[in-house]
Design a protein around this motif. Structure first.
Motif, PDB file in Angstrom:
ATOM      1  N   ASP A  49       0.835  -1.205   0.000  1.00  0.00           N
ATOM      2  CA  ASP A  49       0.000   0.000   0.000  1.00  0.00           C
ATOM      3  C   ASP A  49       0.866   1.251   0.000  1.00  0.00           C
ATOM      4  O   ASP A  49       0.621   2.197  -0.754  1.00  0.00           O
ATOM      5  N   ARG A  50       1.876   1.268   0.861  1.00  0.00           N
ATOM      6  CA  ARG A  50       2.759   2.450   0.928  1.00  0.00           C
ATOM      7  C   ARG A  50       3.469   2.672  -0.390  1.00  0.00           C
ATOM      8  O   ARG A  50       3.564   3.797  -0.864  1.00  0.00           O
ATOM      9  N   TRP A  51       3.982   1.573  -0.969  1.00  0.00           N
ATOM     10  CA  TRP A  51       4.687   1.736  -2.236  1.00  0.00           C
ATOM     11  C   TRP A  51       3.748   2.236  -3.334  1.00  0.00           C
ATOM     12  O   TRP A  51       4.146   3.025  -4.179  1.00  0.00           O
ATOM     13  N   SER A  52       2.489   1.825  -3.324  1.00  0.00           N
ATOM     14  CA  SER A  52       1.543   2.255  -4.356  1.00  0.00           C
ATOM     15  C   SER A  52       1.321   3.763  -4.337  1.00  0.00           C
ATOM     16  O   SER A  52       0.943   4.356  -5.353  1.00  0.00           O
ATOM     17  N   VAL A  53       1.571   4.374  -3.211  1.00  0.00           N
ATOM     18  CA  VAL A  53       1.390   5.823  -3.052  1.00  0.00           C
ATOM     19  C   VAL A  53       2.541   6.605  -3.685  1.00  0.00           C
ATOM     20  O   VAL A  53       2.345   7.699  -4.220  1.00  0.00           O
ATOM     21  N   VAL A  54       3.739   6.051  -3.639  1.00  0.00           N
ATOM     22  CA  VAL A  54       4.948   6.788  -4.032  1.00  0.00           C
ATOM     23  C   VAL A  54       4.887   7.336  -5.456  1.00  0.00           C
ATOM     24  O   VAL A  54       5.082   8.543  -5.665  1.00  0.00           O
ATOM     25  N   PRO A  55       4.614   6.514  -6.490  1.00  0.00           N
ATOM     26  CA  PRO A  55       4.599   7.080  -7.843  1.00  0.00           C
ATOM     27  C   PRO A  55       3.503   8.125  -8.043  1.00  0.00           C
ATOM     28  O   PRO A  55       3.675   9.066  -8.814  1.00  0.00           O
ATOM     29  N   LEU A  56       2.397   7.967  -7.340  1.00  0.00           N
ATOM     30  CA  LEU A  56       1.307   8.942  -7.479  1.00  0.00           C
ATOM     31  C   LEU A  56       1.714  10.290  -6.888  1.00  0.00           C
ATOM     32  O   LEU A  56       1.453  11.343  -7.483  1.00  0.00           O
ATOM     33  N   LEU A  57       2.366  10.262  -5.739  1.00  0.00           N
ATOM     34  CA  LEU A  57       2.858  11.515  -5.154  1.00  0.00           C
ATOM     35  C   LEU A  57       3.956  12.124  -6.030  1.00  0.00           C
ATOM     36  O   LEU A  57       4.018  13.346  -6.175  1.00  0.00           O
ATOM     37  N   ALA A  58       4.792  11.269  -6.611  1.00  0.00           N
ATOM     38  CA  ALA A  58       5.852  11.764  -7.491  1.00  0.00           C
ATOM     39  C   ALA A  58       5.276  12.475  -8.714  1.00  0.00           C
ATOM     40  O   ALA A  58       5.914  13.354  -9.284  1.00  0.00           O
ATOM     41  N   GLN A  59       4.050  12.109  -9.092  1.00  0.00           N
ATOM     42  CA  GLN A  59       3.368  12.775 -10.206  1.00  0.00           C
ATOM     43  C   GLN A  59       2.800  14.123  -9.788  1.00  0.00           C
ATOM     44  O   GLN A  59       2.360  14.895 -10.629  1.00  0.00           O
ATOM     45  N   GLY A  60       2.748  14.362  -8.484  1.00  0.00           N
ATOM     46  CA  GLY A  60       2.200  15.621  -7.996  1.00  0.00           C
ATOM     47  C   GLY A  60       0.719  15.564  -7.665  1.00  0.00           C
ATOM     48  O   GLY A  60       0.090  16.614  -7.487  1.00  0.00           O
ATOM     49  N   LEU A  61       0.161  14.364  -7.578  1.00  0.00           N
ATOM     50  CA  LEU A  61      -1.258  14.251  -7.241  1.00  0.00           C
ATOM     51  C   LEU A  61      -1.487  14.662  -5.794  1.00  0.00           C
ATOM     52  O   LEU A  61      -0.616  14.504  -4.942  1.00  0.00           O
ATOM     53  N   SER A  62      -2.666  15.172  -5.506  1.00  0.00           N
ATOM     54  CA  SER A  62      -2.997  15.626  -4.155  1.00  0.00           C
ATOM     55  C   SER A  62      -3.134  14.435  -3.216  1.00  0.00           C
ATOM     56  O   SER A  62      -3.426  13.321  -3.635  1.00  0.00           O
ATOM     57  N   TYR A  63      -2.934  14.697  -1.923  1.00  0.00           N
ATOM     58  CA  TYR A  63      -3.080  13.649  -0.915  1.00  0.00           C
ATOM     59  C   TYR A  63      -4.462  13.031  -1.005  1.00  0.00           C
ATOM     60  O   TYR A  63      -4.619  11.822  -0.939  1.00  0.00           O
ATOM     61  N   ARG A  64      -5.472  13.858  -1.132  1.00  0.00           N
ATOM     62  CA  ARG A  64      -6.853  13.371  -1.170  1.00  0.00           C
ATOM     63  C   ARG A  64      -7.063  12.467  -2.379  1.00  0.00           C
ATOM     64  O   ARG A  64      -7.677  11.419  -2.288  1.00  0.00           O
ATOM     65  N   HIS A  65      -6.546  12.882  -3.533  1.00  0.00           N
ATOM     66  CA  HIS A  65      -6.707  12.074  -4.744  1.00  0.00           C
ATOM     67  C   HIS A  65      -5.977  10.734  -4.588  1.00  0.00           C
ATOM     68  O   HIS A  65      -6.518   9.677  -4.961  1.00  0.00           O
ATOM     69  N   VAL A  66      -4.768  10.767  -4.031  1.00  0.00           N
ATOM     70  CA  VAL A  66      -4.012   9.529  -3.812  1.00  0.00           C
ATOM     71  C   VAL A  66      -4.802   8.614  -2.871  1.00  0.00           C
ATOM     72  O   VAL A  66      -4.904   7.416  -3.107  1.00  0.00           O
ATOM     73  N   HIS A  67      -5.372   9.184  -1.835  1.00  0.00           N
ATOM     74  CA  HIS A  67      -6.207   8.407  -0.911  1.00  0.00           C
ATOM     75  C   HIS A  67      -7.378   7.765  -1.651  1.00  0.00           C
ATOM     76  O   HIS A  67      -7.675   6.580  -1.461  1.00  0.00           O
ATOM     77  N   GLU A  68      -8.049   8.533  -2.500  1.00  0.00           N
ATOM     78  CA  GLU A  68      -9.207   8.009  -3.228  1.00  0.00           C
ATOM     79  C   GLU A  68      -8.818   6.883  -4.181  1.00  0.00           C
ATOM     80  O   GLU A  68      -9.564   5.918  -4.349  1.00  0.00           O
ATOM     81  N   VAL A  69      -7.652   6.991  -4.793  1.00  0.00           N
ATOM     82  CA  VAL A  69      -7.202   5.979  -5.754  1.00  0.00           C
ATOM     83  C   VAL A  69      -6.723   4.716  -5.050  1.00  0.00           C
ATOM     84  O   VAL A  69      -7.013   3.601  -5.494  1.00  0.00           O
ATOM     85  N   THR A  70      -5.995   4.881  -3.948  1.00  0.00           N
ATOM     86  CA  THR A  70      -5.337   3.736  -3.306  1.00  0.00           C
ATOM     87  C   THR A  70      -6.058   3.205  -2.079  1.00  0.00           C
ATOM     88  O   THR A  70      -5.837   2.054  -1.692  1.00  0.00           O
ATOM     89  N   GLY A  71      -6.866   4.045  -1.428  1.00  0.00           N
ATOM     90  CA  GLY A  71      -7.492   3.648  -0.171  1.00  0.00           C
ATOM     91  C   GLY A  71      -6.580   3.812   1.031  1.00  0.00           C
ATOM     92  O   GLY A  71      -6.968   3.536   2.157  1.00  0.00           O
ATOM     93  N   VAL A  72      -5.354   4.267   0.806  1.00  0.00           N
ATOM     94  CA  VAL A  72      -4.407   4.508   1.897  1.00  0.00           C
ATOM     95  C   VAL A  72      -4.827   5.786   2.606  1.00  0.00           C
ATOM     96  O   VAL A  72      -5.207   6.765   1.965  1.00  0.00           O
ATOM     97  N   SER A  73      -4.767   5.778   3.931  1.00  0.00           N
ATOM     98  CA  SER A  73      -5.235   6.929   4.700  1.00  0.00           C
ATOM     99  C   SER A  73      -4.462   8.193   4.328  1.00  0.00           C
ATOM    100  O   SER A  73      -3.278   8.134   3.970  1.00  0.00           O
ATOM    101  N   VAL A  74      -5.132   9.324   4.432  1.00  0.00           N
ATOM    102  CA  VAL A  74      -4.510  10.611   4.129  1.00  0.00           C
ATOM    103  C   VAL A  74      -3.322  10.844   5.059  1.00  0.00           C
ATOM    104  O   VAL A  74      -2.303  11.408   4.650  1.00  0.00           O
ATOM    105  N   THR A  75      -3.419  10.386   6.299  1.00  0.00           N
ATOM    106  CA  THR A  75      -2.306  10.529   7.248  1.00  0.00           C
ATOM    107  C   THR A  75      -1.080   9.769   6.755  1.00  0.00           C
ATOM    108  O   THR A  75       0.041  10.293   6.772  1.00  0.00           O
TER     109      THR A  75
END
Length: 112
Positions: free
Chosen positions: A49-75
């Motif tokens: 789950d944590r790794w799935s977040v990394v490329p999305l953040l590297a793209q500049g996506l918002s925390y909220r959008h990353v949460h919606e896509v991955t289900g990983v908590s905003v925290t």
């Protein structure tokens, strides 16, 4: 996690040994088998789950959008973002080794 009566030198030594072992495993199948033996299913899921977040953040996506896509908590997304910006550099190093430098990670379509 269970607390043990070990000194910081022992903890550093064992952590270095673990890093060395991981560095020797160059076949993804071997790494997956090692993780399966080393970790509980929940720990592997948390790592994935944590790794799935990394490329999305590297793209500049918002925390909220990353949460919606991955289900990983905003925290957790925020913690990963802080590590990307000022952590030990592990996420960036791994991302650089997995991404084609000439190609950006594909953008994830916005969720409704």
């Amino acid at each position: 996690m269970k607390q043990r009566e070990t000194g910081p030198a022992r903890v550093a030594q064992v952590r270095a040994q673990l890093a060395d072992v991981l560095a020797t495993l160059d076949d993804p199948t071997d790494v997956d088998a090692f993780l399966e033996d080393l970790c509980t299913p929940a720990e592997i899921e948390a790592l994935a789950d944590r790794w799935s977040v990394v490329p999305l953040l590297a793209q500049g996506l918002s925390y909220r959008h990353v949460h919606e896509v991955t289900g990983v908590s905003v925290t957790t997304v925020g913690r990963i973002a802080r590590c990307l910006e000022g952590g030990a550099g592990g996420y960036r190093a791994a991302l650089a080794r997995t991404a084609d430098p000439a190609e950006e990670h594909p953008r994830v379509a916005a969720t409704p």
